[in-house]
Structures are given as C-alpha cells and as structure tokens.
Enzyme design. Structure first.
Site, PDB file in Angstrom:
ATOM      1  N   HIS A  79      41.502  30.461  25.930  1.00  0.00           N
ATOM      2  CA  HIS A  79      42.033  29.186  25.448  1.00  0.00           C
ATOM      3  C   HIS A  79      43.128  29.336  24.390  1.00  0.00           C
ATOM      4  CE1 HIS A  79      38.230  28.476  27.391  1.00  0.00           C
ATOM      5  NE2 HIS A  79      38.523  27.213  27.517  1.00  0.00           N
TER       6      HIS A  79
ATOM      7  N   GLU B  71      32.582  22.337  36.488  1.00  0.00           N
ATOM      8  CA  GLU B  71      33.888  21.975  37.066  1.00  0.00           C
ATOM      9  C   GLU B  71      33.789  20.703  37.899  1.00  0.00           C
ATOM     10  OE1 GLU B  71      36.475  23.263  35.938  1.00  0.00           O
ATOM     11  OE2 GLU B  71      35.474  24.902  34.914  1.00  0.00           O
TER      12      GLU B  71
HETATM   13  O1  X8Z Z   1      36.502  27.015  29.609  1.00  0.00           O
HETATM   14  C1  X8Z Z   1      35.442  26.528  29.949  1.00  0.00           C
HETATM   15  C2  X8Z Z   1      35.294  25.923  31.341  1.00  0.00           C
HETATM   16  C3  X8Z Z   1      36.546  25.271  31.796  1.00  0.00           C
HETATM   17  S1  X8Z Z   1      36.938  23.829  30.903  1.00  0.00           S
HETATM   18  C4  X8Z Z   1      34.940  27.007  32.319  1.00  0.00           C
HETATM   19  N1  X8Z Z   1      34.367  26.570  29.111  1.00  0.00           N
HETATM   20  C5  X8Z Z   1      34.452  27.171  27.790  1.00  0.00           C
HETATM   21  C6  X8Z Z   1      34.694  28.675  27.867  1.00  0.00           C
HETATM   22  O2  X8Z Z   1      34.494  29.272  28.932  1.00  0.00           O
HETATM   23  O3  X8Z Z   1      35.055  29.272  26.851  1.00  0.00           O
HETATM   24  C7  X8Z Z   1      33.056  26.017  29.370  1.00  0.00           C
HETATM   25  C8  X8Z Z   1      32.205  26.408  28.200  1.00  0.00           C
HETATM   26  C9  X8Z Z   1      33.142  26.874  27.122  1.00  0.00           C
HETATM   27 ZN    ZN Z   2      35.660  22.241  31.372  1.00  0.00          ZN
END
Ligand code: X8Z
Ligand code: ZN
Length: 641
Positions: free
Chosen positions: A500, A371
């Site tokens: 996501h 972060e």
């Molecule tokens: O979502 C994230 C970060 C924020 S951009 C914590 N990541 C992905 C996830 O958690 O799925 C980082 C690695 C992959």
């Molecule tokens: Zn990130």
C-alpha cells in the site's frame, strides 16, 4: 474517445453558458444539467481509464505502463476541467444533495496539480514504484529467484526454518522498498503540492477529510488505546509459544517478537502459524486448507462458494461479466501481474472484476470473500451518480466481505459447507476457534493503525526523508512489539516493502474496518434473530440481515457515513465494544495464562541509531582521523611513498 469527450464538454459549456467567474452562477436548473452531463461523461472517462489500468495491472510491460500513465494524466486533466466548470456555480442556495455532488466533483485530490509536467511526473513515479514492487524477485542463489506471490508468501506460511525466513525477509526488503526510497520522497512532495492547491494542509489532511469527522484522528487513537490490552495479551501468549518453537536465543531481551517468525512477510496477521499457537493442541484446529486441497478446490470454486453466501442473503449474485472478465489465478504464460488482490468497478454498470492470484488456502478463501464484498458494494450502489459510487467511507468498503467471513469461518458454517469434517462443540474447541480469529483480527490492529501514523507524519513534514526508516521501526517496535531480525539503517526503506505504500493506498481504512465489521456483524446477527455469544453467529440464509445490509450499501457515499451506519446499527459512533465482546472468552483465558509475563520495551533492538546522514559524517570524521594519524606517522617515520 478522448477528443470526442473534450469536444462534447466544450460544446456543452458553450451551450449552457456556464463560462464565467467562479461562484457567479446561481441557476439551479443549469447546475442540474451540469451534474447530468458530468455523470454521463464520468462513466465514459472512468471506464476507459479502468480498462487501460486493468491492462497494465494484468500485464506489466513498458508499453502498458506508458499507456496507463497517459490515461491517468488525461483522466486527471478531465477532472481538473470539470472541477473548474463546477466552480462557476454558487451552490450555497442549492438543494443539499446537489451541494454535496458539487463538493465531490471539486475535491479532486492529486489531480489538482495544475502543472501538467508535474502531474505526469507524479503518475510516472507511482507507476514506477508499483512496477518495482510487483516485479521484484529474491534470489537466494544465482538460479533460485522467487517472486513474492505465491513463492515467498507460501514459505512464510509454511517454513519454520529461522535462517531461511530471515534471508527471505531481508531479500524482499532489499529488492522492493530499498529501490524506491528516492521515488517515494519525490511522490510526497508532488502529492502535498497538489492537495495544498485545494486548501488542505498536506496529503494526510486530505485523506482524513474523506471520513467527514472533525475528531477522526483522536477517534482512531482512542479506539486503538482501548484495544491495546487485548493485543498485549495475545502478543505475550504468541511470544511464549514461538520461543518454545525457535528457542530463546532468537528473541531479543526487550520482549519484541522478531518480525520474520509470524507467518507473514509484514507480521500483520498471524493465522498462518496457528498450528503452533492453539491453546488446546489436542482439539481441532480451524485451518481448512488441507480439506480444500483434498476436495480439489479451485480458485473458481472458492469464488462460487462466496457468491452462494451473498445470494443466500438475498443480495445480488455476481453477474456473468464478473466471471468472464476477472483474473482469479496468477497467469502461467510468463506475464508479470500485480498479484495483490483487488476489486474493480469499471463505472459502466456492467463490468465488475476481481484480480487475485488465488491459491487454494483458507487465507485466500477469506480474501475471496473480502474482494467479493467490494464487488457486492459496487453492485448495490451502481444506480447512484458516479460521484456517490464509493463506500460510506473507505472503512465500510473494506468491511463488507470481512463481515461475511465472520459467519463463514464459524466452525458450524464450515461444517455445513463440508469443509470441516467433524464438528466438536466444547469450551476448548471454542477457545481454539477464537484464537484462530484473534490471530487474524486482533493481531492486525496495531499494524492497521501504524501505517498511516507513519505516512501522516511524513506528509506533515514531521518525519524527514533522512529518518524514514527509523520512524517506521519506532512505530513497529513500540506499537506492534515486533522487531527487525537484522540491523536496519537509512539505506533501507522498509515501508516500501508493503504494497500500500508504493501503490499509494491509504491504510487507516483497514483499522476502521476491523472495528466496524464487528459492529456490523452484531447488527446483522440481531436482524437474523441470533441468540447466544456473538462469535457463534452465522447469518447464512437470513434475508432479514441481507435486506439491512443491502439498504446500507445501496446508499454508497450519498450521505455522511453516520447516516447509513445508523440505519444498520442504530448508532452514530465507531465503537470497539462488539469486537471486545466477541473476544472476551479468549481474553479471560489469555489473562490467566499470561499472568504478568507480558509487554515489551518501547525501543527497537537491531535499529542502527545512526541515520545515513549521520553515517556519512561519521565516515568523514573517521577518514579525517585516519589521515591525521597517518600524516603524524609519516612525519615521525619519514614515511613517503
Ligand atoms: O489489501 C488488502 C485487500 C485488498 S483491499 C487484500 N487488505 C489489507 C492488506 O492485505 O494489507 C485486506 C486486509 C489488510
Ligand atoms: Zn479490500
């Protein structure tokens, strides 16, 4: 604030005389003044929007959701208006940098939806999905209801009770994804409709265009193919160790690993079960969680350690506003919040914040660096016009903090900062370390790749709503070699159980980042004068490395990504080579250990082949058959009631 902004825009429009037919104005001076106005206004509009969105994300209530939907709508309408005004200029004869800015002002994504009711519906659907995800609770008993963070996540990391993990795995999907299937279908239609007005074929086409590479889809596909053998070796080793832990009967004959046994709700990274997976169990294990707890680390201290690393490179330390405004822990006052970690640019050059429900674990230590990498990027490009305040591409943004972690997590550095009491330096300890890193980095590759394979296919219309879950598991089984621990059908919507998807964040950026970060690491290690294997490099205190990184970051998105990329790496293409070099010693070890015991069948066990539409027709068929049988019985037995 809103009406004054609108007034200003109208006044400016009249004053500059830019009303007119699209492409009719060739006055470069007027165009420059338009860009200045856009930049001033964008900072006000975006920073007001960020404040409302922050309020919603750190306090999920109906009122805050409504405010957030309205603010998003107003921001979208403002962008639409700006895009129309920008279209009045014929930019073809302008300076190339100006042309780039105009292009970015007009490329407004889903904000292009002209029908205001539809635009509001789109924002509302997104806010609803986000709320479902972030407020879901899994009740294993009537009184024992658990949120994902920290409770369920912690259980996935710590529990080795197969049945409990399975119940939590199913429970999470019942309470999150399953409840948003209809909303997601609505979202896909609206989002596609919006970007089509900009000339894109579908939303996936729009997302990929941001990489400014004609061959992007093929490029990521061939990187994935190149890296597959590494993943297959890791998968085989992990499967054998997990079989030893849970017994063969839990594992399907197809060779898949059941998705609930890998220490993570989505089986995306496997480092939480590393204590079961060390090649040399008698050598040190690289998890510093216990040491952090012992030393009474706090969330704030974790971020200060990260800040010290960035500062040691001569980069910008976190400003006071970061420490005052961030939410570094889950609030204990009963507020519902979006716990998934994120970094926020308020677009006013002052306010930069992280929102993370930080736990004192090595995983969160790593996430804190991730972060802070985003914040460091914001700080480095804050002098750029708003249209250029973004990563060279989204993969760059995701890679910054991870590059720092590649140094931080070396045993030598952990020892230097007092988190690894004894430093053992021999081949076996080295292999253990590489295994710990592979469980984060190699394990992630197919997951990082497949999420948008699924979405691109949905946006293209190749995967229909009636096949959403089937298509999802086809990719999970085929590419990741993991299988669902219980039967899945089209009543489920398992993509929606991953942050996501409901939060509409493109995902290929993480796959890109996991490749790029090793290219960056290599270049920074060279700048720092590192000698020896890549996996032993720690760039701490190297202002040479910091200067090179800062040069790349400060360009923001003002140039096509290859330019900043070349400035740092001397290359113009993504390459899997540095990643493969980094892990080569581990691969040699795994190939020897695995022999021929590797791989899996492509087809999914536990995937109900009958879709819900199919289920419905089967149901009707069976009912009709039953009625036929009953009526014939009724005839022969003279059965009437
Ligand atoms: O979502 C994230 C970060 C924020 S951009 C914590 N990541 C992905 C996830 O958690 O799925 C980082 C690695 C992959
Ligand atoms: Zn990130």
């Amino acid at each position: 604030m809103w009406s004054s902004t609108q007034l200003l825009v109208v006044l400016w429009t009249v004053a500059m005389g830019v009303r007119g037919e699209a492409g009719s104005n060739v006055n470069e001076t007027a165009a420059g003044e338009f860009l200045d106005m856009y930049n001033t206004e964008a900072q006000r509009v975006f920073s007001a929007n960020a404040a409302v969105s922050w309020a919603f994300n750190t306090n999920i209530t109906d009122e805050n959701r409504q405010k957030s939907i309205q603010s998003d709508l107003q921001t979208d309408l403002w962008r639409q208006n700006m895009s129309h005004q920008a279209a009045v200029f014929n930019t073809s004869g302008f300076d190339p940098d100006m042309q780039r800015q105009f292009y970015k002002i007009k490329d407004i994504g889903t904000a292009a939806l002209e029908d205001v009711a539809k635009l509001e519906e789109l924002n509302s659907v997104l806010a609803q999905m986000s709320t479902i995800y972030s407020t879901a609770r899994v009740c294993l008993t009537k009184t024992d209801c658990l949120p994902l963070d920290p409770d369920i996540t912690r259980e996935f990391e710590k529990s080795r009770n197969e049945e409990r993990l399975r119940r939590l795995w199913v429970g999470w999907r019942d309470e999150s994804g399953k409840k948003m299937r209809q909303l997601y279908t609505q979202f896909v239609d609206l989002s596609n409709e919006a970007v089509k007005t900009l000339g894109y074929a579908d939303t996936g086409d729009y997302w990929r265009s941001k990489y400014e590479t004609e061959t992007f889809e093929q490029d990521v596909a061939s990187l994935f193919e190149e890296l597959k053998p590494f993943y297959t070796e890791l998968h085989a080793f992990v499967r054998r160790r997990l079989k030893a832990q849970y017994g063969d009967s839990v594992f399907p004959a197809s060779g898949h690993i059941p998705a609930h046994l890998l220490g993570n709700m989505w089986a995306q990274q496997w480092n939480s079960v590393q204590n079961l997976l060390m090649p040399y169990p008698d050598q040190p294990i690289l998890d510093v969680t216990a040491e952090m707890v012992k030393q009474e680390y706090t969330a704030e201290r974790i971020f200060h350690v990260a800040d010290d690393f960035f500062a040691s490179l001569g980069l910008t330390p976190m400003p006071q506003e970061f420490w005052n405004g961030s939410m570094l822990e889950k609030p204990q006052d009963g507020r519902e919040v979006v716990c998934h970690a994120s970094a926020w640019d308020f677009y006013n050059g002052i306010d930069f914040r992280v929102k993370q429900c930080t736990e004192v674990t090595m995983e969160h230590f790593s996430t804190a660096h991730h972060e802070m990498g985003h914040i460091e990027y914001f700080l480095q490009y804050k002098h750029q016009p708003v249209v250029y305040r973004g990563g060279a591409n989204a993969g760059f943004h995701e890679a910054v903090g991870d590059v720092i972690s590649l140094s931080v997590e070396t045993p030598k550095h952990l020892h230097d900062i007092g988190l690894l009491p004894t430093l053992v330096e021999n081949n076996e300890a080295d292999t253990n370390f590489l295994m710990a890193m592979a469980l984060q980095k190699i394990a992630f590759l197919p997951f990082g790749y497949l999420i948008d394979q699924w979405r691109w296919s949905v946006f293209r219309g190749q995967t229909h709503p009636s096949d959403y879950n089937k298509a999802w598991w086809k990719l999970r089984c085929e590419l990741q070699g993991v299988s669902p621990p219980v039967a899945r059908t089209e009543d489920d919507f398992d993509p929606g159980a991953k942050f996501h998807i409901p939060n509409n964040t493109p995902y290929i950026r993480y796959f890109v980042s996991f490749v790029l970060q090793f290219q960056f690491h290599k270049a920074l290690c060279d700048a720092a004068g590192h000698t020896g294997p890549l996996h032993t490099c720690d760039i701490f205190n190297s202002t040479e490395a910091g200067t090179k990184l800062g040069e790349m970051l400060s360009m923001g998105s003002s140039k096509v990504w290859t330019e900043p990329f070349q400035a740092l790496t001397n290359q113009t293409r993504m390459s899997a080579q540095p990643l493969m070099d980094y892990f080569q010693p581990l691969m040699t070890f795994l190939q020897k250990e695995n022999g021929q015991d590797k791989g899996w069948q492509p087809d999914c066990p536990n995937l109900d082949p009958i879709s819900s539409a199919g289920q419905a027709s089967l149901h009707y068929l069976l009912t009709a058959l039953l009625l036929l049988v009953l009526s014939s019985h009724a005839l022969t037995l003279n059965w009437n009631c």
